[in-house]
Write a protein that holds these residues in place. Structure first.
Motif, PDB file in Angstrom:
ATOM      1  N   VAL A  21     -20.734   8.723 -14.162  1.00 25.39           N
ATOM      2  CA  VAL A  21     -21.701   9.775 -14.467  1.00 25.39           C
ATOM      3  C   VAL A  21     -22.446  10.103 -13.182  1.00 25.39           C
ATOM      4  O   VAL A  21     -23.108   9.243 -12.610  1.00 25.39           O
ATOM      5  CB  VAL A  21     -22.697   9.334 -15.554  1.00 25.39           C
ATOM      6  CG1 VAL A  21     -23.683  10.459 -15.855  1.00 25.39           C
ATOM      7  CG2 VAL A  21     -21.983   8.895 -16.823  1.00 25.39           C
ATOM      8  N   LEU A  22     -22.328  11.343 -12.718  1.00 23.57           N
ATOM      9  CA  LEU A  22     -23.042  11.793 -11.520  1.00 23.57           C
ATOM     10  C   LEU A  22     -24.287  12.568 -11.942  1.00 23.57           C
ATOM     11  O   LEU A  22     -24.237  13.395 -12.859  1.00 23.57           O
ATOM     12  CB  LEU A  22     -22.149  12.693 -10.661  1.00 23.57           C
ATOM     13  CG  LEU A  22     -21.347  12.018  -9.554  1.00 23.57           C
ATOM     14  CD1 LEU A  22     -20.383  10.990 -10.129  1.00 23.57           C
ATOM     15  CD2 LEU A  22     -20.608  13.048  -8.708  1.00 23.57           C
ATOM     16  N   LEU A  54     -27.152   9.962 -24.109  1.00 20.08           N
ATOM     17  CA  LEU A  54     -26.229   8.963 -24.650  1.00 20.08           C
ATOM     18  C   LEU A  54     -25.468   9.519 -25.852  1.00 20.08           C
ATOM     19  O   LEU A  54     -24.279   9.240 -26.032  1.00 20.08           O
ATOM     20  CB  LEU A  54     -26.986   7.700 -25.039  1.00 20.08           C
ATOM     21  CG  LEU A  54     -27.577   6.892 -23.880  1.00 20.08           C
ATOM     22  CD1 LEU A  54     -28.330   5.680 -24.429  1.00 20.08           C
ATOM     23  CD2 LEU A  54     -26.492   6.453 -22.911  1.00 20.08           C
ATOM     24  N   ARG A  55     -26.141  10.322 -26.665  1.00 19.83           N
ATOM     25  CA  ARG A  55     -25.478  10.950 -27.810  1.00 19.83           C
ATOM     26  C   ARG A  55     -24.363  11.883 -27.330  1.00 19.83           C
ATOM     27  O   ARG A  55     -23.261  11.896 -27.907  1.00 19.83           O
ATOM     28  CB  ARG A  55     -26.502  11.738 -28.624  1.00 19.83           C
ATOM     29  CG  ARG A  55     -25.899  12.483 -29.809  1.00 19.83           C
ATOM     30  CD  ARG A  55     -26.985  13.310 -30.520  1.00 19.83           C
ATOM     31  NE  ARG A  55     -26.402  14.188 -31.521  1.00 19.83           N
ATOM     32  CZ  ARG A  55     -27.048  15.177 -32.110  1.00 19.83           C
ATOM     33  NH1 ARG A  55     -28.328  15.399 -31.804  1.00 19.83           N
ATOM     34  NH2 ARG A  55     -26.452  15.935 -33.018  1.00 19.83           N
ATOM     35  N   GLN A  56     -24.634  12.619 -26.271  1.00 20.25           N
ATOM     36  CA  GLN A  56     -23.624  13.531 -25.731  1.00 20.25           C
ATOM     37  C   GLN A  56     -22.408  12.779 -25.202  1.00 20.25           C
ATOM     38  O   GLN A  56     -21.252  13.148 -25.466  1.00 20.25           O
ATOM     39  CB  GLN A  56     -24.251  14.382 -24.620  1.00 20.25           C
ATOM     40  CG  GLN A  56     -23.323  15.406 -23.990  1.00 20.25           C
ATOM     41  CD  GLN A  56     -23.073  16.606 -24.887  1.00 20.25           C
ATOM     42  OE1 GLN A  56     -23.502  16.636 -26.038  1.00 20.25           O
ATOM     43  NE2 GLN A  56     -22.384  17.590 -24.371  1.00 20.25           N
ATOM     44  N   LEU A  57     -22.660  11.728 -24.465  1.00 23.09           N
ATOM     45  CA  LEU A  57     -21.557  10.948 -23.906  1.00 23.09           C
ATOM     46  C   LEU A  57     -20.727  10.294 -25.025  1.00 23.09           C
ATOM     47  O   LEU A  57     -19.492  10.258 -24.948  1.00 23.09           O
ATOM     48  CB  LEU A  57     -22.094   9.890 -22.953  1.00 23.09           C
ATOM     49  CG  LEU A  57     -22.830  10.401 -21.717  1.00 23.09           C
ATOM     50  CD1 LEU A  57     -23.324   9.229 -20.876  1.00 23.09           C
ATOM     51  CD2 LEU A  57     -21.952  11.313 -20.885  1.00 23.09           C
ATOM     52  N   ALA A  58     -21.392   9.806 -26.037  1.00 15.84           N
ATOM     53  CA  ALA A  58     -20.681   9.149 -27.137  1.00 15.84           C
ATOM     54  C   ALA A  58     -19.840  10.133 -27.931  1.00 15.84           C
ATOM     55  O   ALA A  58     -18.764   9.775 -28.454  1.00 15.84           O
ATOM     56  CB  ALA A  58     -21.685   8.456 -28.060  1.00 15.84           C
ATOM     57  N   ALA A  59     -20.285  11.383 -28.002  1.00 13.43           N
ATOM     58  CA  ALA A  59     -19.564  12.381 -28.801  1.00 13.43           C
ATOM     59  C   ALA A  59     -18.311  12.897 -28.111  1.00 13.43           C
ATOM     60  O   ALA A  59     -17.432  13.461 -28.761  1.00 13.43           O
ATOM     61  CB  ALA A  59     -20.508  13.546 -29.117  1.00 13.43           C
ATOM     62  N   HIS A  60     -18.237  12.703 -26.795  1.00  9.17           N
ATOM     63  CA  HIS A  60     -17.107  13.273 -26.047  1.00  9.17           C
ATOM     64  C   HIS A  60     -16.533  12.212 -25.114  1.00  9.17           C
ATOM     65  O   HIS A  60     -16.779  12.248 -23.913  1.00  9.17           O
ATOM     66  CB  HIS A  60     -17.549  14.501 -25.257  1.00  9.17           C
ATOM     67  CG  HIS A  60     -18.182  15.557 -26.125  1.00  9.17           C
ATOM     68  ND1 HIS A  60     -17.439  16.421 -26.903  1.00  9.17           N
ATOM     69  CD2 HIS A  60     -19.488  15.866 -26.341  1.00  9.17           C
ATOM     70  CE1 HIS A  60     -18.248  17.221 -27.560  1.00  9.17           C
ATOM     71  NE2 HIS A  60     -19.494  16.917 -27.252  1.00  9.17           N
TER      72      HIS A  60
END
Length: 281
Positions: free
Chosen positions: A29-30, A275-281
């Protein structure tokens, strides 16, 4: 802060100072900072991303890193700044990565997402609307965006801006930082007082043309846009118009009463949404 290391990344013939956290084999993650800050603006996000198993990298961008501070104003155009992101990712071995940006870092994040969608898993932008939405808002006399953006004219004035921003112990910048912690402000000002640093940071405003910002087009990668309703520089019209330029999965999160400095002043909420965004994709 515990768990955050300082490294140097050689990329594109320059050396970028970076803050890193998390396992070396973690999901990359940058994070891209804005003006007038540095990678230190992400110190409340880096450990959270690391705890989630990510390899989080926030680097001091072109002009802010001493080893990446060309004197030529033209060296700060859109393509150069986008190229830095890709070069740093390449140096880290990240063929694909998640990208997070705030303020100017957010503007560049939209550009990377639009021009190089094959490199991104997701893009998360904090505060900054899509450039075409920003342009439309500026043309709308009822939005107030033109007045909110008036400071940019001063920033583009060579010599005058540098003198004004640092006068009276950097009173202008200190006021702009608002309620940010004193230690953070001290660090940001120390960097901007380095030889050539403030001019380099202002060259982002001077070298990038409106046309270049509109070339990126619509966003097809999964996108999250987080905006504070009390942002004094980036208004509601542009924030809400951003949705029209999304072609992939998109979430817009409004933080009621939060100002421009979302990563610091609404860190808990931003971290949850990220974190929700990363977990969803």
């Amino acid at each position: 802060m515990d768990g955050i290391g300082i490294v140097e990344v050689e990329a594109g013939g320059m050396v970028f100072r970076a803050r890193v956290a998390g396992p070396e084999d973690g999901r990359p993650v940058l994070l891209l900072h804005g003006f007038p800050e540095t990678s230190a603006e992400w110190v409340l996000q880096l450990p959270v991303l690391a705890a989630a198993g990510c390899r989080a990298i926030a680097f001091d961008q072109r002009g802010y890193s001493p080893g990446a501070r060309p004197a030529d104003e033209a060296a700060y155009d859109r393509d150069a700044l986008v190229g830095d992101v890709l070069a740093v990712a390449d140096a880290l071995g990240a063929a694909t990565f998640d990208l997070v940006g705030h303020d100017w870092g957010g503007a560049i994040a939209w550009q990377v997402a639009g021009l190089h969608p094959e490199r991104l898993r997701t893009v998360t932008v904090v505060s900054t609307p899509h450039p075409d939405a920003m342009s439309a808002a500026a043309r709308d006399s009822g939005s107030g965006q033109r007045k909110q953006s008036a400071y940019m004219d001063m920033f583009r004035t060579r010599g005058v801006a540098e003198e004004r921003l640092l006068a009276d112990d950097a009173a202008y910048l200190r006021a702009a930082y608002g309620g940010l912690p004193d230690d953070a402000v001290t660090e940001y000002l120390a960097v901007l007082r380095e030889p050539g640093a403030l001019t380099a940071a202002l060259n982002w405003y001077r070298a990038i043309t409106p046309k270049s910002l509109h070339d990126a087009g619509p966003i097809t990668v999964p996108a999250l846009y987080v905006w504070g309703s009390a942002d004094g520089a980036l208004g509601r019209t542009a924030a809400e118009l951003t949705a029209a330029h999304m072609r992939g999965p998109y979430r817009f999160v409004e933080l009621s009463g939060i100002d421009h400095w979302v990563p610091e002043n609404a860190a808990g909420r931003l971290n949850t949404e990220l974190l929700r965004q990363l977990a969803a994709h």
